[in-house]
Scaffold this motif. Structure first.
Motif, PDB file in Angstrom:
ATOM      1  N   VAL A  35       0.862  -1.175   0.000  1.00  0.00           N
ATOM      2  CA  VAL A  35       0.000   0.000   0.000  1.00  0.00           C
ATOM      3  C   VAL A  35       0.897   1.223   0.000  1.00  0.00           C
ATOM      4  CG1 VAL A  35      -1.746   1.295   1.273  1.00  0.00           C
ATOM      5  CG2 VAL A  35      -1.816  -1.206   1.260  1.00  0.00           C
ATOM      6  N   GLU A  36       0.689   2.116  -0.957  1.00  0.00           N
ATOM      7  CA  GLU A  36       1.523   3.308  -1.073  1.00  0.00           C
ATOM      8  C   GLU A  36       0.659   4.557  -1.197  1.00  0.00           C
ATOM      9  OE1 GLU A  36       4.893   3.716  -1.140  1.00  0.00           O
ATOM     10  OE2 GLU A  36       5.296   1.573  -0.896  1.00  0.00           O
ATOM     11  N   ARG A  37       1.058   5.585  -0.474  1.00  0.00           N
ATOM     12  CA  ARG A  37       0.479   6.908  -0.677  1.00  0.00           C
ATOM     13  C   ARG A  37       1.228   7.506  -1.860  1.00  0.00           C
ATOM     14  NH1 ARG A  37       2.047  11.776   2.112  1.00  0.00           N
ATOM     15  NH2 ARG A  37       3.310  10.408   3.420  1.00  0.00           N
ATOM     16  N   VAL A  38       0.494   7.983  -2.845  1.00  0.00           N
ATOM     17  CA  VAL A  38       1.112   8.471  -4.080  1.00  0.00           C
ATOM     18  C   VAL A  38       1.547   9.919  -3.882  1.00  0.00           C
ATOM     19  CG1 VAL A  38       0.756   8.943  -6.536  1.00  0.00           C
ATOM     20  CG2 VAL A  38      -0.283   6.910  -5.485  1.00  0.00           C
ATOM     21  N   PRO A  39       2.849  10.194  -3.999  1.00  0.00           N
ATOM     22  CA  PRO A  39       3.306  11.585  -3.905  1.00  0.00           C
ATOM     23  C   PRO A  39       2.761  12.397  -5.082  1.00  0.00           C
ATOM     24  CG  PRO A  39       5.171  10.045  -3.876  1.00  0.00           C
ATOM     25  CD  PRO A  39       3.949   9.266  -4.214  1.00  0.00           C
ATOM     26  N   LEU A  40       2.470  13.642  -4.841  1.00  0.00           N
ATOM     27  CA  LEU A  40       1.928  14.503  -5.887  1.00  0.00           C
ATOM     28  C   LEU A  40       2.848  14.532  -7.114  1.00  0.00           C
ATOM     29  CD1 LEU A  40      -0.514  16.226  -6.424  1.00  0.00           C
ATOM     30  CD2 LEU A  40       0.674  18.158  -5.407  1.00  0.00           C
ATOM     31  N   SER A  41       4.136  14.423  -6.898  1.00  0.00           N
ATOM     32  CA  SER A  41       5.086  14.433  -8.018  1.00  0.00           C
ATOM     33  C   SER A  41       4.940  13.204  -8.929  1.00  0.00           C
ATOM     34  CB  SER A  41       6.519  14.519  -7.497  1.00  0.00           C
ATOM     35  OG  SER A  41       6.809  13.396  -6.675  1.00  0.00           O
ATOM     36  N   HIS A  42       4.267  12.152  -8.465  1.00  0.00           N
ATOM     37  CA  HIS A  42       4.068  10.941  -9.259  1.00  0.00           C
ATOM     38  C   HIS A  42       2.645  10.797  -9.780  1.00  0.00           C
ATOM     39  CE1 HIS A  42       7.771   9.943  -7.139  1.00  0.00           C
ATOM     40  NE2 HIS A  42       7.995   9.050  -8.086  1.00  0.00           N
ATOM     41  N   LEU A  43       1.781  11.766  -9.477  1.00  0.00           N
ATOM     42  CA  LEU A  43       0.373  11.643  -9.829  1.00  0.00           C
ATOM     43  C   LEU A  43       0.164  11.396 -11.317  1.00  0.00           C
ATOM     44  CD1 LEU A  43      -2.638  11.728  -9.163  1.00  0.00           C
ATOM     45  CD2 LEU A  43      -2.521  14.231  -9.325  1.00  0.00           C
ATOM     46  N   ASP A  44       0.795  12.180 -12.166  1.00  0.00           N
ATOM     47  CA  ASP A  44       0.551  12.041 -13.605  1.00  0.00           C
ATOM     48  C   ASP A  44       1.019  10.697 -14.151  1.00  0.00           C
ATOM     49  OD1 ASP A  44      -0.756  14.465 -13.828  1.00  0.00           O
ATOM     50  OD2 ASP A  44       1.080  15.568 -14.277  1.00  0.00           O
ATOM     51  N   SER A  45       2.070  10.127 -13.603  1.00  0.00           N
ATOM     52  CA  SER A  45       2.526   8.822 -14.098  1.00  0.00           C
ATOM     53  C   SER A  45       1.676   7.673 -13.534  1.00  0.00           C
ATOM     54  CB  SER A  45       4.005   8.602 -13.775  1.00  0.00           C
ATOM     55  OG  SER A  45       4.221   8.592 -12.385  1.00  0.00           O
ATOM     56  N   VAL A  46       1.089   7.849 -12.360  1.00  0.00           N
ATOM     57  CA  VAL A  46       0.262   6.810 -11.742  1.00  0.00           C
ATOM     58  C   VAL A  46      -1.182   6.881 -12.236  1.00  0.00           C
ATOM     59  CG1 VAL A  46      -0.685   6.020  -9.524  1.00  0.00           C
ATOM     60  CG2 VAL A  46       1.730   6.639  -9.708  1.00  0.00           C
ATOM     61  N   TRP A  47      -1.648   8.076 -12.563  1.00  0.00           N
ATOM     62  CA  TRP A  47      -3.054   8.286 -12.906  1.00  0.00           C
ATOM     63  C   TRP A  47      -3.601   7.305 -13.956  1.00  0.00           C
ATOM     64  CZ3 TRP A  47      -6.781  10.126 -10.252  1.00  0.00           C
ATOM     65  CH2 TRP A  47      -7.996  10.454 -10.855  1.00  0.00           C
ATOM     66  N   PRO A  48      -2.896   7.033 -15.045  1.00  0.00           N
ATOM     67  CA  PRO A  48      -3.441   6.078 -16.024  1.00  0.00           C
ATOM     68  C   PRO A  48      -3.722   4.684 -15.435  1.00  0.00           C
ATOM     69  CG  PRO A  48      -1.594   7.262 -16.984  1.00  0.00           C
ATOM     70  CD  PRO A  48      -1.634   7.620 -15.522  1.00  0.00           C
ATOM     71  N   HIS A  49      -3.018   4.317 -14.358  1.00  0.00           N
ATOM     72  CA  HIS A  49      -3.204   3.006 -13.735  1.00  0.00           C
ATOM     73  C   HIS A  49      -4.379   2.972 -12.759  1.00  0.00           C
ATOM     74  CE1 HIS A  49       0.618   1.697 -15.416  1.00  0.00           C
ATOM     75  NE2 HIS A  49       1.085   2.875 -15.052  1.00  0.00           N
ATOM     76  N   VAL A  50      -4.925   4.146 -12.432  1.00  0.00           N
ATOM     77  CA  VAL A  50      -6.015   4.192 -11.453  1.00  0.00           C
ATOM     78  C   VAL A  50      -7.357   4.624 -12.051  1.00  0.00           C
ATOM     79  CG1 VAL A  50      -4.373   4.652  -9.596  1.00  0.00           C
ATOM     80  CG2 VAL A  50      -5.590   6.549 -10.620  1.00  0.00           C
ATOM     81  N   VAL A  51      -7.341   5.099 -13.275  1.00  0.00           N
ATOM     82  CA  VAL A  51      -8.553   5.652 -13.900  1.00  0.00           C
ATOM     83  C   VAL A  51      -9.709   4.653 -13.909  1.00  0.00           C
ATOM     84  CG1 VAL A  51      -9.507   6.425 -16.111  1.00  0.00           C
ATOM     85  CG2 VAL A  51      -7.396   7.423 -15.255  1.00  0.00           C
ATOM     86  N   ASP A  52      -9.449   3.422 -14.304  1.00  0.00           N
ATOM     87  CA  ASP A  52     -10.545   2.439 -14.364  1.00  0.00           C
ATOM     88  C   ASP A  52     -11.136   2.181 -12.979  1.00  0.00           C
ATOM     89  OD1 ASP A  52     -10.307   2.225 -17.099  1.00  0.00           O
ATOM     90  OD2 ASP A  52      -9.111   0.384 -17.029  1.00  0.00           O
ATOM     91  N   PHE A  53     -10.289   2.107 -11.964  1.00  0.00           N
ATOM     92  CA  PHE A  53     -10.777   1.915 -10.597  1.00  0.00           C
ATOM     93  C   PHE A  53     -11.626   3.105 -10.156  1.00  0.00           C
ATOM     94  CE2 PHE A  53      -6.884  -0.653 -10.681  1.00  0.00           C
ATOM     95  CZ  PHE A  53      -7.368  -1.862 -10.212  1.00  0.00           C
ATOM     96  N   ALA A  54     -11.146   4.305 -10.449  1.00  0.00           N
ATOM     97  CA  ALA A  54     -11.886   5.509 -10.065  1.00  0.00           C
ATOM     98  C   ALA A  54     -13.231   5.563 -10.776  1.00  0.00           C
ATOM     99  CB  ALA A  54     -11.060   6.762 -10.368  1.00  0.00           C
ATOM    100  N   ASN A  55     -13.246   5.254 -12.052  1.00  0.00           N
ATOM    101  CA  ASN A  55     -14.515   5.254 -12.791  1.00  0.00           C
ATOM    102  C   ASN A  55     -15.507   4.246 -12.208  1.00  0.00           C
ATOM    103  OD1 ASN A  55     -14.380   7.310 -14.743  1.00  0.00           O
ATOM    104  ND2 ASN A  55     -13.036   6.064 -16.015  1.00  0.00           N
ATOM    105  N   GLU A  56     -15.004   3.101 -11.788  1.00  0.00           N
ATOM    106  CA  GLU A  56     -15.874   2.099 -11.178  1.00  0.00           C
ATOM    107  C   GLU A  56     -16.497   2.635  -9.886  1.00  0.00           C
ATOM    108  OE1 GLU A  56     -15.192  -2.125  -9.042  1.00  0.00           O
ATOM    109  OE2 GLU A  56     -14.352  -1.949 -11.061  1.00  0.00           O
ATOM    110  N   ALA A  57     -15.693   3.269  -9.063  1.00  0.00           N
ATOM    111  CA  ALA A  57     -16.207   3.836  -7.809  1.00  0.00           C
ATOM    112  C   ALA A  57     -17.193   4.966  -8.075  1.00  0.00           C
ATOM    113  CB  ALA A  57     -15.053   4.339  -6.951  1.00  0.00           C
ATOM    114  N   LEU A  58     -16.941   5.745  -9.119  1.00  0.00           N
ATOM    115  CA  LEU A  58     -17.803   6.887  -9.424  1.00  0.00           C
ATOM    116  C   LEU A  58     -19.204   6.474  -9.864  1.00  0.00           C
ATOM    117  CD1 LEU A  58     -15.213   9.212 -11.156  1.00  0.00           C
ATOM    118  CD2 LEU A  58     -16.368   9.605  -8.959  1.00  0.00           C
ATOM    119  N   GLU A  59     -19.360   5.218 -10.281  1.00  0.00           N
ATOM    120  CA  GLU A  59     -20.702   4.734 -10.622  1.00  0.00           C
ATOM    121  C   GLU A  59     -21.650   4.816  -9.436  1.00  0.00           C
ATOM    122  OE1 GLU A  59     -20.647   0.840 -12.379  1.00  0.00           O
ATOM    123  OE2 GLU A  59     -18.981   1.388 -13.702  1.00  0.00           O
TER     124      GLU A  59
END
Length: 144
Positions: free
Chosen positions: A4-28
């Motif tokens: 489990v990792e807290r994502v530093p703001l400096s890594h947000l743009d590189s991590v974001w593509p890996h979390v989009v599908d999860f976020a979209n699922e939660a947003l339903e």
């Protein structure tokens, strides 16, 4: 092995593509209160924190769950709100995630962990993590 990792703001743009599908699922289940851009902007503005749960070997880690948290200040207490949680297999990584969130909450002077979610989360969190009911949120859309 779950990490489990807290994502530093400096890594947000590189991590974001890996979390989009999860976020979209939660947003339903967000009743239109948030969209993907809102979540991203809350993380960028530091009003929310992005967490990832990864599984695999050190050479090949894969994101298997995503969580966002935000600090909620009440007059006499402060909660770390688990705002969004999405992924499969919470029974396997849940204790590790909740341990990390608990430690982060304590380190940031929060007095409680808090989560709003669909009923399935309450069954698991009550059994596995000692959460208890405080109140239930019921909603109804109003026609204007």
């Amino acid at each position: 092995m779950h990490i489990v990792e807290r994502v530093p703001l400096s890594h947000l743009d590189s991590v974001w593509p890996h979390v989009v599908d999860f976020a979209n699922e939660a947003l339903e289940y967000s009743f239109g209160q948030y969209d993907l851009e809102d979540i991203y902007e809350e993380i960028r503005s530091r009003s929310s924190v992005l967490w990832v749960v990864m599984d695999g070997t050190s050479e090949n880690l894969e994101v298997i769950a995503v969580c966002t948290t935000k600090r909620v200040e009440y007059p006499r207490t402060t909660s770390l709100l688990i705002h969004m949680l999405s992924g499969e297999g919470l029974a396997q990584y849940g204790k590790t995630l909740l341990h990390e969130l608990t430690e982060y909450g304590r380190a940031t002077k929060c007095t409680h962990l808090e989560m709003y979610g669909r009923p399935g989360w309450s069954k698991l969190l009550r059994k596995e993590a000692g959460f208890d009911y405080q109140y239930v949120v019921l909603t109804k859309e109003l026609s204007l």
